[in-house]
Design a protein around this motif. Structure first.
Motif, mmCIF file in Angstrom:
data_model
loop_
_atom_site.group_PDB
_atom_site.id
_atom_site.type_symbol
_atom_site.label_atom_id
_atom_site.label_comp_id
_atom_site.label_asym_id
_atom_site.label_seq_id
_atom_site.Cartn_x
_atom_site.Cartn_y
_atom_site.Cartn_z
ATOM 1 N N LYS A 82 -0.746 -2.202 8.472
ATOM 2 C CA LYS A 82 -0.212 -2.018 7.118
ATOM 3 C C LYS A 82 -0.793 -3.041 6.146
ATOM 4 O O LYS A 82 -1.135 -2.723 5.027
ATOM 5 N N ILE A 132 -7.779 5.111 -2.927
ATOM 6 C CA ILE A 132 -7.373 4.481 -1.670
ATOM 7 C C ILE A 132 -6.728 3.115 -1.858
ATOM 8 O O ILE A 132 -6.019 2.656 -0.989
ATOM 9 N N LEU A 167 -0.384 2.077 9.600
ATOM 10 C CA LEU A 167 -0.497 3.291 8.803
ATOM 11 C C LEU A 167 -1.509 4.224 9.451
ATOM 12 O O LEU A 167 -2.579 3.777 9.869
ATOM 13 N N GLU A 207 -3.566 7.390 8.169
ATOM 14 C CA GLU A 207 -3.829 8.093 6.917
ATOM 15 C C GLU A 207 -4.917 9.133 7.117
ATOM 16 O O GLU A 207 -5.830 8.956 7.914
ATOM 17 N N GLU A 208 -4.802 10.142 6.333
ATOM 18 C CA GLU A 208 -5.842 11.153 6.202
ATOM 19 C C GLU A 208 -7.168 10.465 5.826
ATOM 20 O O GLU A 208 -7.197 9.582 4.983
ATOM 21 N N GLY A 223 -0.218 10.430 4.775
ATOM 22 C CA GLY A 223 -0.139 9.627 5.978
ATOM 23 C C GLY A 223 1.258 9.187 6.283
ATOM 24 O O GLY A 223 2.199 9.554 5.600
ATOM 25 N N LYS A 224 1.367 8.432 7.355
ATOM 26 C CA LYS A 224 2.673 7.951 7.799
ATOM 27 C C LYS A 224 2.563 6.498 8.226
ATOM 28 O O LYS A 224 1.492 6.014 8.566
ATOM 29 N N GLU A 225 3.731 5.871 8.218
ATOM 30 C CA GLU A 225 3.836 4.463 8.575
ATOM 31 C C GLU A 225 4.647 4.381 9.858
ATOM 32 O O GLU A 225 5.684 5.037 9.952
ATOM 33 N N LYS A 253 0.825 -1.219 0.000
ATOM 34 C CA LYS A 253 0.000 0.000 0.000
ATOM 35 C C LYS A 253 0.858 1.266 0.000
ATOM 36 O O LYS A 253 0.519 2.253 -0.642
ATOM 37 N N THR A 254 1.961 1.220 0.755
ATOM 38 C CA THR A 254 2.816 2.396 0.829
ATOM 39 C C THR A 254 3.455 2.686 -0.524
ATOM 40 O O THR A 254 3.480 3.828 -0.993
ATOM 41 N N PRO A 309 -4.474 9.514 -0.075
ATOM 42 C CA PRO A 309 -4.499 10.013 1.297
ATOM 43 C C PRO A 309 -3.083 10.176 1.829
ATOM 44 O O PRO A 309 -2.268 9.265 1.712
ATOM 45 N N LYS A 322 0.909 4.103 -3.002
ATOM 46 C CA LYS A 322 0.625 5.526 -2.757
ATOM 47 C C LYS A 322 1.779 6.403 -3.228
ATOM 48 O O LYS A 322 1.559 7.474 -3.796
#
Lengths: 761, 761
Positions: free
Chosen positions: A537, A725, A572, A574-575, A511-513, A494-495, A509, A498
């Motif tokens: 994740k 998404i 994760l 995420e917004e 975001g951070k991991e 997913k990371t 979105p 994105k």
């Protein structure tokens, strides 16, 4: 040649003796639901008969011929036969079915109303016109089953190694099949007795032109001299391959037969393409042709009878009759078979003693080669059919006729039963119902469009598809050679997905991991004052996800993190993107379907309770369990009850008319959600974004999920009108094919066109 | 503008204030191991300097410039800097290293022996000739670090939203960087004090031509007026972007500077490609240029000092000095910096009071924006350097010099230390040692060949490689876009692989798949009297496998099945193929490596015990643990001891000279086995079969395992001279690159050439 039996009994040979390869061809007349011969052409959804590997027409335009691929067991060949049946039935007009008998239904009075198959090649039409002249159209309308059979080549190799009489292996192999064929011809009355299933003709089948007609009922008109046989002046010896080939060639030369393929023997020797090839190639397998359609079997023959014929063929090899006159066997066989075929179905057969003798021999063979208990029981069961003729197929038919039901009515009843069965779950494919639904639908479409299907690994949903000379492997319905190795790996992360989409200018979105709670907490400020989604994740069916649509306090944030960290070592944050989620299915640069999924729900009618409404909604034939239906049964478990409780309901409450209640938070189809196709109801700008995003990921096939706040506002790539998404590398196709509402989208056909660009549209 | 501090302290802004993007450029002189300037050309293994993204030359042919990609944290930028260092060091002649000081080593007496970088573009050479004339060659040999810094754009956006003075966002952003730059110029003495590391020049650096020379030792010759600065007539204002651009342009027009890039300010404003673009683009980031190489840091700067500079830059924004005269700040800054630069390294600085004041301000900022404890501790630590000048870099150097070691010797000692470190594990890559070894080697080769590397997901071994305009994603070293999605799925399924290879005419072990014990037992005869292997369908490191080389009794067969069924619900029984297993590594239709793996073993010398022999063999630097070395440490666990016992040994036994003892049954490198490259010692016929088999599977990259009874006999495709037992879709590459014996094969380079056909060979 007792030595043959000794050799066959050796462990290393007997194990292989039980193995064989099978192929079935089955003809049936296409009729309307009231049993009238169909007046329509061969279904055009089945593509061109020039190449179709599994669905052809035989003599007439209405006479469908279903052809299985080569299979390695009775079970497997029947699975393919079942699947091809369903494809044929569901490709025909909705008011047509297949006539389950070998004997045709009531035929049109006038011969010219029996339409010869409308084939493209003129020589094929000419040949059928010749047959009509030579045998009469009516006789050509009789249908039946051809059973192709090959012993394990390795078994024949090992047998060959055990003997010293014959020096050349190919000669030895041919001798094996010649022996089996001669014996089969000699003893085939046994099959006619048990499986003969054409006791009666329908009105008008025999006409004034016929010199003589059988004294009906009999066991098998088709296998008697009144049936589908060559003229009396045709005799071909099976004493050697030379004799066989030369005598057929001579008959053609003399004009007794028009072509090789007019040789209607109950056993044909096969190898190469033409009879003349046999001398060069040797016999590779044999084709047994005296099997009547079994009206009590949905696909014309049961697995048990496929096994029975195999057993019988094994015994024809085992049989110790080396000294018999080879041509006399054939003459005796013809006579005995005709005699049994014309016996009264419910009478004892004159051949009972020889039958029981054969069974005794088969039993001895079964012991010697250590057949399974299952096959030993089959031998025992067959023995009872000699005691009770009512157990034979013809016997069963006539027992019913004697109670007052006509053969026509029985055929109608059974034909309709099989028709109903084929249409009951049109999203599944008989023979392969345990496979994933998308794979079943892809197999259906392949078979319908004339693409040859082989299941390479059933459990693994691994198919080999062949069209012309092109071979393609497909797993899980849409994992193909058209996508590259790295693309699904990218989408699975997913990371990474994105990152790639974000850099290509798409909205994803932010975001951070995080790999640790401490680190995540230190970043709280980053997410303060905005809607967020906290998730493991590697999410799976929404487990471990917490959504704060309007932002989270530090305590809420921590609680959400704790839930996610329980599921994964990486989390994760995420917004949160507000809006509705839509699945865009992109194939080869086109949006082929857009689906809206809504959570499990019912709509009240002011009368029924929620439980009753759910029960009614679950009646939908599209709903089932274990992902073998396009929609799932709505459950009323703890989660659903809790969800109701939060809305102030119990399952026993009566819902006001028109009011909708949701039973789930999540919209997954797998938890009873509804799927709604809205492909045609979407602004082009969104489709373009989906196409470009999938292209940016480098994928040919992807289901990409967009969150859209207001789909009436056209999207701009670099705007907040949408957010991507997720991109899925093995998106489900069945939910698009059979949605709860809206138009079905046959994505499986698009996959086939992507794989085989030459496939006609 | 106290309001700025208030805004920066808000949670939603302070979280982002801590984020930044970093890029480091570092120059170093290439020298021999005795500290003499290298006489060789830039290493040709590093490809063309026309495009190399990370390794260039600056002024002279010996002055390497290492350039990191943009990174999101101090840790990340240092990892890249470390990796590029190792690539540079391991690409140079084995007797060369990098000089760890900003001040050059002893330079050749004659200026003409200082070779200007041999660049292809003539204008680049002309520019350097001009610099040599204008500043002297010796001054151009000074090296240092440029530190590129960008605040989070989202942070600036949020700051922008908090104010109303400036209407245009780009103008606001430029003002942010102008303020930071002016303040940095004003207070940069702080960095010179702490990180200045050029106290002394080597003999001959200053020549008779110099009017004046510094009174050495000082804190930083490089940052003083004797250092690498423009001529005195260069002053450029930072009061506005217009002033900055126009004044630089005017200086070039007047001929005071030859080009924009000759503007040697300690802070450059960056945005667009040329200075003139700044008016259009606004400032995107700044380049801080006054950092001396730290000889105590292997890569010229420590993570802590990268953080310190970030903190200082944050404080330069935070600082409330709106009313100061903007040009006066610069004049004051130059004066104060020169003063501090020329102070004695071990003396107290005259600026101590202002320094402590700055630290107090940083501490307040740290509280207000909630910096991590780690950063707060860093501020406290820096404060001690004001109390004890010996803690500064120049102070540390001079402390050593005062004990009698010359600066030259210190540099030699440190340079050699970093050289040894780079060569200690040549198969690993500094900064990325936690990643899979094949990925580390691929990254090394990419960086060496000038392919840009970005780690997309570290844990997932997911890389983005860029060469020119072409982008390729790679996972686990060789999962790429060159293979199709379906091929690895096919190879992952052993049954499917065998089917495809078998039908294409290759030798594969015959066998059957069973889902139940009963079914498997019923097929015993099939396997009687021949060697068999019983294994779970999804094997993993040989668990659950039983081999009967000479066939199995029914009891043995059952026992083997029981073992396999414990591991999986499906079990394969396969024909045993006698012979030796070889791994053929095929890339793009060529066999690039052939490896023989033999089980963990030691060879006796008649003196030492088995335990001693194992301990000695484990000394090999190629042996390590956890797959981060090309070979694994040989264990002496239960399995090994049992294996020895079966051969009549204990670990304490002395092994006769020349006798080999095996400690494992399996030949996996992961259990201490030896890898032996025999690529050049194989008949072409086998290579051809490996190539054709991989082609039949449709793969571009595969490690295919062949069993070969006698490799001296050439193979024929349809013969028993070989058998294919497995095809791997993500075969290890490191064991081929660094084998136990034989020639190393750089498969990672072949992967890069497959991905980027335009890459020079």
């Amino acid at each position: 040649m007792k030595t043959l039996q000794t050799a066959l009994s050796k462990d290393k040979i007997s194990a292989l003796f039980k193995e064989a390869r099978f192929g079935i061809e089955k003809e049936s007349q296409r009729v309307t639901l009231d049993g009238t011969l169909a007046a329509t052409d061969h279904p055009n959804t089945l593509g061109s008969r020039n190449f179709h590997p599994s669905i052809q027409t035989d003599f007439s335009e209405t006479q469908m011929e279903l052809i299985t691929p080569v299979a390695n067991s009775p079970r497997e060949v029947l699975e393919h036969l079942a699947a091809i049946h369903e494809v044929a039935l569901r490709s025909m007009n909705k008011d047509e079915m297949l006539w389950p008998l070998s004997m045709p239904p009531i035929l049109p009075e006038k011969d010219e109303e029996i339409i010869i198959a409308k084939l493209e090649r003129f020589e094929d039409v000419l040949y059928r016109r010749y047959l009509a002249r030579s045998y009469g159209k009516r006789k050509q309308m009789v249908s039946g089953i051809h059973y192709n059979f090959e012993f394990s080549p390795e078994m024949i190799e090992r047998l060959y190694a055990e003997q010293t009489d014959i020096i050349d292996f190919e000669t030895f192999k041919t001798e094996v099949y010649l022996k089996v064929s001669r014996n089969y011809l000699r003893y085939r009355w046994f099959i006619t007795y048990l499986l003969g299933a054409s006791p009666l003709s329908e009105e008008g089948y025999f006409t004034g032109c016929d010199d003589e007609v059988p004294d009906e009922p009999v066991r098998s008109i088709r296998n008697s001299r009144f049936g589908y046989t060559n003229h009396d002046d045709v005799f071909v010896s099976y004493r050697s391959i030379q004799a066989y080939v030369e005598e057929i060639e001579a008959l053609v030369d003399q004009g007794v037969m028009s072509e090789d393929k007019e040789f209607y023997s109950p056993v044909r020797l096969r190898g190469g393409k033409k009879v003349s090839d046999l001398k060069e190639c040797g016999v590779q397998y044999i084709e047994v042709r005296n099997i009547d359609n079994d009206p009590f079997a949905p696909y014309g023959i049961t697995e048990k009878n496929i096994e029975l014929i195999q057993l019988f063929l094994m015994y024809m090899l085992w049989l110790d009759n080396q000294d018999a006159d080879k041509d006399q066997l054939l003459h005796d066989g013809d006579r005995l078979n005709n005699q049994v075929a014309l016996e009264r179905p419910l009478s004892q057969t004159a051949m009972k003693a020889e039958g029981l003798e054969l069974l005794q021999g088969m039993k001895e063979m079964a012991e010697a080669v250590k057949l399974s208990d299952h096959l030993k029981e089959l031998i025992a069961e067959v023995a009872t059919s000699f005691a009770e003729p009512a157990k034979t197929l013809a016997g069963q038919l006539m027992t019913r006729v004697e109670t007052g039901q006509s053969q026509h009515d029985i055929a109608l009843e059974k034909g309709r039963e099989y028709y109903e069965k084929a249409w009951a779950k049109p999203y599944q494919l008989a023979g392969f119902r345990d496979m994933e639904l998308s794979t079943q639908i892809l197999m259906f479409d392949s078979m319908q469009m004339g693409v040859d299907v082989e299941v390479i690994d059933r459990h693994d949903q691994f198919l080999k598809l062949t069209y012309g000379k092109q071979v393609e492997y497909v797993k899980n319905g849409n994992m193909t050679s058209r996508d590259t190795y790295i693309v699904p790996l990218l989408m699975a992360n997913k990371t990474a997905t994105k990152k790639v989409l974000g850099r290509a200018g798409f909205q994803v979105p932010g975001g951070k991991e995080f790999a640790a709670m401490e680190e995540a907490l230190a970043n709280y400020g980053y997410f303060a004052e905005r809607g967020i989604v906290i998730k493991p994740k590697s999410t799976n069916y929404g487990i471990g996800i917490t959504i704060f649509k309007d932002g989270a306090s530090i305590e809420d944030y921590q609680a959400g993190l704790q839930i996610a960290f329980k599921e994964d070592t990486e989390v994760l944050v995420e917004e949160f993107l507000p809006g509705t989620e839509y699945r865009f299915f992109v194939i080869n640069g086109h949006v082929k379907a857009i689906l809206l999924r809504i959570p499990a729900n019912v709509t009240g009618d002011g009368k029924r309770t929620i439980a009753q409404l759910v029960a009614e909604k679950n009646q939908d034939p599209l709903r089932g369990t274990h992902h073998r239906s396009p929609l799932e049964i709505i459950q009323l478990g703890d989660l659903e009850k809790l969800m109701l409780k939060e809305q102030g309901y119990t399952v026993e409450d009566i819902l006001p008319e028109g009011s909708i209640v949701y039973l789930r938070e999540n919209s997954n189809v797998s938890t009873g959600g509804d799927s709604i196709d809205i492909t045609d109801d979407f602004d082009e700008s969104y489709k373009q974004i989906a196409i470009e995003a999938v292209e940016a990921l480098g994928a040919k096939i992807s289901g990409i999920d967009l969150i859209i706040p207001d789909k009436t506002i056209p999207a701009i790539r670099d705007s907040r009108a949408y957010g991507i998404i997720e991109a899925n590398f093995n998106p489900a196709m069945h939910m698009h094919a059979y949605p709860f509402a809206g138009k079905g989208r046959r994505l499986t056909q698009d996959v086939l066109h992507l794989l085989f660009p030459e496939l006609p549209h």
